[in-house]
Design an enzyme around this catalytic site. Structure first.
Site, PDB file in Angstrom:
ATOM      1  CG  HIS A  70      -4.547  -5.554   3.056  1.00 19.06           C
ATOM      2  ND1 HIS A  70      -3.391  -5.752   2.332  1.00 19.06           N
ATOM      3  CD2 HIS A  70      -5.138  -4.454   2.528  1.00 19.06           C
ATOM      4  CE1 HIS A  70      -3.290  -4.811   1.404  1.00 19.06           C
ATOM      5  NE2 HIS A  70      -4.344  -4.015   1.506  1.00 19.06           N
ATOM      6  CG  ASP A 100      -1.349  -8.423   2.428  1.00 20.09           C
ATOM      7  OD1 ASP A 100      -2.449  -8.868   2.797  1.00 20.09           O
ATOM      8  OD2 ASP A 100      -1.176  -7.260   2.035  1.00 20.09           O
ATOM      9  CB  SER A 175      -4.821  -3.214  -1.734  1.00 20.36           C
ATOM     10  OG  SER A 175      -4.051  -2.281  -1.048  1.00 20.36           O
TER      11      SER A 175
END
Length: 188
Positions: A70, A100, A175
């Site tokens: 992402h 992911d 992230s």
């Protein structure tokens, strides 16, 4: 366990320079149907840049970097900034949307610091871990916590249950960053 006897400095030193800032630039097109109707010839359409950021982890000395999918999804251009502020254009090697995860590559003429993998199957609930990221393109940051749970089912995706939950504080830009054990090995 007395937390004051746990030393995170070795793990932090091994990891800080191997965590990078990831900048994702995507070109978007927006059409205004009224302007297109009135003026025609594409004058109701405008292009603009959308920029997203996150972190990544160097996993080999020759420039392979892992991040979250992402973080780089729909990117037209990906730029990596190392902890020493050097910038590189990255090539997207592959992605796995279900897990992911994405693999990037930068071309460098030197050996890069990298984080070796640990076997995350052996990490235990209650074990100390460090979350290392570069969320603001300043320098890498470190927070500590424990493994809170393993085998988490995220977003109802019961086919994939390998997620590790930690209480280490993270920022949105973390992230794609590293979750490492106290030996400085990558576990997530």
């Amino acid at each position: 366990i007395d937390a004051s006897t746990i030393d995170f400095t070795v793990a932090a030193e091994k990891t800080l320079n191997a965590v990078v800032h990831v900048k994702n630039t995507a070109i978007r097109t927006q059409t205004n149907p009224y302007a297109e109707y009135l003026f025609g010839n594409g004058r109701g359409t405008k292009r603009y840049e959308q920029v997203g950021t996150g972190s990544g982890v160097i996993i080999s000395s020759d420039g392979y970097i892992v991040t979250n999918n992402h973080v780089i999804d729909k990117a037209n251009e990906i730029e990596i900034t190392l902890n020493d502020k050097k910038k590189y254009k990255a090539e997207l090697i592959g992605t796995d949307k279900d897990n992911d995860i994405a693999l990037l590559k930068i071309d460098v003429d030197m050996d890069l610091p990298y984080v070796p993998f640990a076997d995350s199957d052996y990490i235990k609930v209650g074990e100390w871990v460090l979350a290392v990221g570069n969320p603001y393109n300043l320098t890498s940051t470190v927070t500590a916590g424990i493994v809170s749970a393993k085998g988490r089912d995220l977003e109802g995706n019961s086919a994939i249950d390998s997620f590790i939950q930690t209480d280490a504080a993270v920022n949105p830009g973390n992230s794609g960053g590293a979750l490492v054990n106290t030996r400085g090995e990558l576990v997530g």
